[in-house]
Design a protein around this motif. Structure first.
Motif, short mmCIF file in Angstrom:
data_model
loop_
_atom_site.label_atom_id
_atom_site.label_comp_id
_atom_site.label_asym_id
_atom_site.label_seq_id
_atom_site.Cartn_x
_atom_site.Cartn_y
_atom_site.Cartn_z
N LYS A 129 -23.53 8.09 -33.28
CA LYS A 129 -23.54 9.06 -32.18
C LYS A 129 -24.18 8.44 -30.93
N GLN A 130 -25.26 7.68 -31.12
CA GLN A 130 -25.92 7.04 -29.99
C GLN A 130 -25.04 5.96 -29.37
N LEU A 131 -24.36 5.21 -30.22
CA LEU A 131 -23.50 4.14 -29.73
C LEU A 131 -22.29 4.69 -28.97
N VAL A 132 -21.68 5.75 -29.49
CA VAL A 132 -20.55 6.36 -28.80
C VAL A 132 -20.98 6.88 -27.43
N ASN A 133 -22.18 7.45 -27.38
CA ASN A 133 -22.68 7.94 -26.10
C ASN A 133 -22.91 6.80 -25.11
N PHE A 134 -23.49 5.70 -25.60
CA PHE A 134 -23.74 4.53 -24.75
C PHE A 134 -22.42 3.97 -24.22
N ILE A 135 -21.44 3.84 -25.10
CA ILE A 135 -20.14 3.28 -24.70
C ILE A 135 -19.48 4.18 -23.66
N HIS A 136 -19.54 5.49 -23.88
CA HIS A 136 -18.93 6.43 -22.93
C HIS A 136 -19.61 6.33 -21.56
N GLU A 137 -20.94 6.29 -21.55
CA GLU A 137 -21.67 6.19 -20.28
C GLU A 137 -21.37 4.88 -19.58
N HIS A 138 -21.25 3.81 -20.34
CA HIS A 138 -20.91 2.50 -19.75
C HIS A 138 -19.53 2.54 -19.12
N SER A 139 -18.57 3.17 -19.80
CA SER A 139 -17.21 3.24 -19.28
C SER A 139 -17.17 4.06 -17.99
N GLN A 140 -17.97 5.12 -17.91
CA GLN A 140 -18.00 5.94 -16.71
C GLN A 140 -18.60 5.17 -15.53
N SER A 141 -19.65 4.39 -15.79
CA SER A 141 -20.30 3.63 -14.72
C SER A 141 -19.40 2.51 -14.23
N ALA A 142 -18.49 2.04 -15.13
CA ALA A 142 -17.59 0.94 -14.77
C ALA A 142 -16.40 1.42 -13.94
N ASP A 143 -16.10 2.72 -14.00
CA ASP A 143 -14.94 3.26 -13.26
C ASP A 143 -15.15 3.23 -11.75
#
Length: 407
Positions: A393-407
């Motif tokens: 759950k923590q990793l999925v959240n980190f990946i999602h936040e990273h993808s949003q910051s990269a957009d």
């Protein structure tokens, strides 16, 4: 009180030998307090009787599209509004094809089109039918539309074949239904995204009996898939051989070798995915040549030489082809963990790498807990040791936040 008490479950049964298992599923659901209304296709009537299903469910079995005994003769609208959840178990290849195309030529297919309630499929068919590109495409398209699924499982089939295609056990389907109705404040912020996740080991054949593999259990990859689908993502889980029931709602593609896994990834990512997570422990090498017959032990020799060649680098290939917007890899190391992980991040063109020390007996392969270091080009993050389900759950959240910051 069970969270299934007074829930209205419409159980659709299609034609297939697994139809007999639905009797046990009805028993489990009614015991938990759910109301179960059974709908049969014409093909299902060859495998189970209406009288048996009526006796177990306590309700008249329905199978007619325009039923004069139903409210205003419009049985499909009545049932579509009645159900809290529609479960199709077994879901045949034919039904999945018709559902994908939006056909409405019998009661079950029509009410699936007419309902606004969730639909859960439990596919069941011959392993070749399940692996056929048309079936795989139908399963993927249904998942993208938000249709839930569980299985199919891998194993011996009534026809004598062995492979993926067995309907999930009634107890597993029951638990998937139970989990669906659990009230959870989980946000659906991944809705509309397609995540592709690999998990488990690969098996590289030496001969028809022996193979090269590793100790990966698939637990971390399966936990990541469960967490992503829980938050609304459409998840394709490409898995090597493991002893784990697939999470409800994921699209499972079962493979064995690294070559099969790469091909499955490329097919699943024919259009660019939002996130790819390479959690599988892919064998680095395979036999240069495999034999069609079992290699016999020679009594005059104490040693045997196997010639190995490199397997395709799945995650580097996918990264080079830009198959996903965010590429995430794992680095399972026994020494110099962070140093090797950083090198892998740069060398393979990844956005994120998740490193863990598999030399430790308390985490990693075959363990229920894990401890990792998450590395990007900009930062490191070290979540505390936790159960793989919680860490996911923590990793999925980190990946999602990273993808949003990269957009």
């Amino acid at each position: 009180m069970s969270n299934l008490a007074q829930k209205r479950i419409l159980l659709g049964i299609t034609g297939g030998i697994a139809a007999y298992k639905s009797i046990e599923l009805i028993r489990l659901l009614t015991k938990a307090g759910a109301e179960v209304q059974v709908v049969l296709t014409e093909g299902a009537k060859a495998f189970v009787t209406e009288m048996t299903l009526q006796a177990i469910s306590g309700k008249t079995v329905r199978s007619t599209l325009l039923d004069p005994n139903a409210e205003a003769g419009m049985g499909h609208i009545e049932l579509a509004k009645w159900a809290d959840l529609i479960v199709i178990a077994p879901a045949s290849a034919d039904f999945m094809a018709r559902y994908t195309q939006g056909m409405a030529n019998d009661l079950l297919s029509t009410l699936c089109i007419a309902t606004e309630s969730p639909v859960l499929l439990a596919p069941a068919m011959n392993q070749a039918m399940w692996r056929h590109p048309a079936t795989q495409d139908n399963a993927k398209r249904l998942a993208e539309r938000g249709v839930l699924s569980i299985g199919p499982a891998d194993g011996a089939q009534a026809c004598g074949d062995i492979g993926p295609g067995r309907m999930s056990e009634p107890s597993d389907i029951f638990h998937a239904i139970f989990a669906h109705f659990q009230n959870s404040p989980i946000k659906q912020d991944l809705a509309g995204q397609h995540w592709v996740i690999t998990a488990g080991p690969t098996m590289e054949a030496i001969d028809p009996v022996r193979y090269i593999s590793n100790h990966s259990s698939g637990k971390m990859g399966y936990a990541l898939a469960a967490s992503a689908v829980e938050r609304g993502a459409s998840v394709t889980l490409i898995s090597g051989p493991v002893q784990i029931t697939p999470p409800s709602g994921v699209m499972l593609v079962a493979v064995k070798s690294a070559d099969e896994m790469l091909a499955a990834c490329q097919q699943s990512m024919s259009t660019q995915a939002d996130v790819f997570i390479g959690a599988a422990a892919v064998a680095d090498f395979k036999m240069k040549t495999t034999t069609n017959q079992k290699m016999k032990k020679q009594s005059d020799k104490d040693e045997v030489t196997l010639t190995l060649v490199k397997n395709p680098d799945i995650i580097a290939t996918l990264a080079q082809q830009k198959r996903a917007k965010v590429m995430v890899g794992f680095a399972a190391e026994t020494q110099n963990v962070i140093e090797y992980a950083k090198s892998k991040l740069e060398r393979k063109g990844l956005d994120i790498i998740i490193a863990n020390d598999v030399s430790r007996s308390d985490i990693g392969f075959n363990q229920d807990e894990n401890q990792v270091t998450v590395i990007t080009k900009e930062k490191h993050w070290e979540p505390e040791k936790a159960a793989k389900s919680q860490l996911a759950k923590q990793l999925v959240n980190f990946i999602h936040e990273h993808s949003q910051s990269a957009d």
